[in-house]
Design a protein around this motif. Structure first.
Motif, PDB file in Angstrom:
ATOM      1  N   ALA A  21       9.124  -5.238  -8.136  1.00 13.50           N
ATOM      2  CA  ALA A  21       9.496  -4.674  -6.832  1.00 13.50           C
ATOM      3  C   ALA A  21       8.376  -4.860  -5.821  1.00 13.50           C
ATOM      4  O   ALA A  21       8.631  -5.180  -4.650  1.00 13.50           O
ATOM      5  CB  ALA A  21       9.844  -3.193  -6.981  1.00 13.50           C
ATOM      6  N   VAL A  22       7.135  -4.693  -6.241  1.00  6.56           N
ATOM      7  CA  VAL A  22       6.002  -4.904  -5.337  1.00  6.56           C
ATOM      8  C   VAL A  22       5.965  -6.357  -4.885  1.00  6.56           C
ATOM      9  O   VAL A  22       5.788  -6.647  -3.696  1.00  6.56           O
ATOM     10  CB  VAL A  22       4.671  -4.488  -6.005  1.00  6.56           C
ATOM     11  CG1 VAL A  22       3.475  -4.934  -5.175  1.00  6.56           C
ATOM     12  CG2 VAL A  22       4.637  -2.982  -6.226  1.00  6.56           C
ATOM     13  N   GLN A  92       0.362  -1.794  -3.206  1.00  9.41           N
ATOM     14  CA  GLN A  92       1.225  -1.061  -2.278  1.00  9.41           C
ATOM     15  C   GLN A  92       0.433  -0.561  -1.074  1.00  9.41           C
ATOM     16  O   GLN A  92       0.950  -0.526   0.037  1.00  9.41           O
ATOM     17  CB  GLN A  92       1.901   0.106  -2.981  1.00  9.41           C
ATOM     18  CG  GLN A  92       3.012  -0.333  -3.904  1.00  9.41           C
ATOM     19  CD  GLN A  92       3.626   0.806  -4.680  1.00  9.41           C
ATOM     20  OE1 GLN A  92       2.970   1.800  -4.978  1.00  9.41           O
ATOM     21  NE2 GLN A  92       4.886   0.668  -5.008  1.00  9.41           N
ATOM     22  N   ASP A  93      -0.817  -0.188  -1.288  1.00  9.11           N
ATOM     23  CA  ASP A  93      -1.669   0.251  -0.180  1.00  9.11           C
ATOM     24  C   ASP A  93      -2.080  -0.916   0.720  1.00  9.11           C
ATOM     25  O   ASP A  93      -2.203  -0.759   1.929  1.00  9.11           O
ATOM     26  CB  ASP A  93      -2.931   0.944  -0.708  1.00  9.11           C
ATOM     27  CG  ASP A  93      -2.652   2.318  -1.298  1.00  9.11           C
ATOM     28  OD1 ASP A  93      -1.563   2.877  -1.021  1.00  9.11           O
ATOM     29  OD2 ASP A  93      -3.517   2.822  -2.034  1.00  9.11           O
ATOM     30  N   ALA A  94      -2.279  -2.084   0.122  1.00 10.73           N
ATOM     31  CA  ALA A  94      -2.807  -3.230   0.867  1.00 10.73           C
ATOM     32  C   ALA A  94      -1.744  -4.017   1.621  1.00 10.73           C
ATOM     33  O   ALA A  94      -2.045  -4.640   2.650  1.00 10.73           O
ATOM     34  CB  ALA A  94      -3.561  -4.162  -0.087  1.00 10.73           C
ATOM     35  N   PHE A  95      -0.517  -4.026   1.134  1.00 10.75           N
ATOM     36  CA  PHE A  95       0.546  -4.842   1.734  1.00 10.75           C
ATOM     37  C   PHE A  95       1.722  -3.948   2.126  1.00 10.75           C
ATOM     38  O   PHE A  95       2.307  -3.293   1.263  1.00 10.75           O
ATOM     39  CB  PHE A  95       1.036  -5.912   0.747  1.00 10.75           C
ATOM     40  CG  PHE A  95       0.029  -6.986   0.469  1.00 10.75           C
ATOM     41  CD1 PHE A  95       0.015  -8.157   1.214  1.00 10.75           C
ATOM     42  CD2 PHE A  95      -0.919  -6.833  -0.530  1.00 10.75           C
ATOM     43  CE1 PHE A  95      -0.908  -9.149   0.964  1.00 10.75           C
ATOM     44  CE2 PHE A  95      -1.850  -7.812  -0.789  1.00 10.75           C
ATOM     45  CZ  PHE A  95      -1.858  -8.979  -0.038  1.00 10.75           C
ATOM     46  N   PRO A  96       2.092  -3.947   3.398  1.00 14.70           N
ATOM     47  CA  PRO A  96       3.255  -3.157   3.815  1.00 14.70           C
ATOM     48  C   PRO A  96       4.550  -3.791   3.313  1.00 14.70           C
ATOM     49  O   PRO A  96       4.582  -4.974   2.959  1.00 14.70           O
ATOM     50  CB  PRO A  96       3.184  -3.210   5.339  1.00 14.70           C
ATOM     51  CG  PRO A  96       2.455  -4.481   5.638  1.00 14.70           C
ATOM     52  CD  PRO A  96       1.485  -4.673   4.498  1.00 14.70           C
ATOM     53  N   VAL A  97       5.607  -2.997   3.304  1.00 13.55           N
ATOM     54  CA  VAL A  97       6.923  -3.519   2.950  1.00 13.55           C
ATOM     55  C   VAL A  97       7.319  -4.547   4.005  1.00 13.55           C
ATOM     56  O   VAL A  97       7.154  -4.320   5.207  1.00 13.55           O
ATOM     57  CB  VAL A  97       7.967  -2.385   2.878  1.00 13.55           C
ATOM     58  CG1 VAL A  97       9.375  -2.942   2.694  1.00 13.55           C
ATOM     59  CG2 VAL A  97       7.619  -1.425   1.755  1.00 13.55           C
ATOM     60  N   ILE A  98       7.825  -5.675   3.559  1.00 15.23           N
ATOM     61  CA  ILE A  98       8.251  -6.747   4.461  1.00 15.23           C
ATOM     62  C   ILE A  98       9.600  -6.370   5.055  1.00 15.23           C
ATOM     63  O   ILE A  98      10.528  -6.018   4.329  1.00 15.23           O
ATOM     64  CB  ILE A  98       8.343  -8.087   3.702  1.00 15.23           C
ATOM     65  CG1 ILE A  98       6.964  -8.498   3.216  1.00 15.23           C
ATOM     66  CG2 ILE A  98       8.976  -9.159   4.575  1.00 15.23           C
ATOM     67  CD1 ILE A  98       6.974  -9.604   2.194  1.00 15.23           C
ATOM     68  N   GLN A  99       9.693  -6.438   6.360  1.00 15.98           N
ATOM     69  CA  GLN A  99      10.948  -6.153   7.046  1.00 15.98           C
ATOM     70  C   GLN A  99      11.779  -7.426   7.085  1.00 15.98           C
ATOM     71  O   GLN A  99      11.359  -8.423   7.655  1.00 15.98           O
ATOM     72  CB  GLN A  99      10.677  -5.660   8.470  1.00 15.98           C
ATOM     73  CG  GLN A  99       9.886  -4.372   8.509  1.00 15.98           C
ATOM     74  CD  GLN A  99      10.571  -3.222   7.791  1.00 15.98           C
ATOM     75  OE1 GLN A  99      11.754  -2.987   7.971  1.00 15.98           O
ATOM     76  NE2 GLN A  99       9.819  -2.506   6.967  1.00 15.98           N
TER      77      GLN A  99
END
Length: 111
Positions: A21-22, A92-99
């Protein structure tokens, strides 16, 4: 170094799915189609016992920051379940969720 052993390094299917998922939600950006293709091949590699992608292919097609994160994940998988959990939290802290702008546009949400 082969990547076909990675699927055996997870505590359970839930841990593998969290890692996948990440990769899917935070690393594989379809606005970068070549990179996305290879990240998703790596995503499959975490589940499949056959070769889906090689480190050489990843190094040629994935940006350096994401390649560094994948190398950290490979090391974590080969080290311990706790290291995998730490990788998930750090990534998860370093990369935001991709829109996904394409999905929003297709569903009437604009773009």
């Amino acid at each position: 170094m082969t990547l076909t052993d990675l699927g055996n390094g997870f505590r359970d299917d839930d841990q593998r799915r969290r890692v996948q998922a990440v990769i899917h939600d935070r690393l594989a950006d379809d606005r970068e189609p070549q990179e996305c293709r290879y990240l998703m091949r790596f995503w499959w590699q975490l589940r499949m016992p056959y070769r889906e992608v090689s480190l050489e292919q990843l190094s040629l097609n994935v940006s350096q920051p994401k390649l560094d994160v994948l190398n950290q994940l490979i090391s974590a998988i080969r080290t311990s379940h706790a290291e995998i959990d730490a990788w998930v939290a750090t990534t998860q802290d370093a990369f935001p969720v991709i829109q996904d702008r394409g999905f929003r546009a297709a569903s009437g949400g604009g773009g």
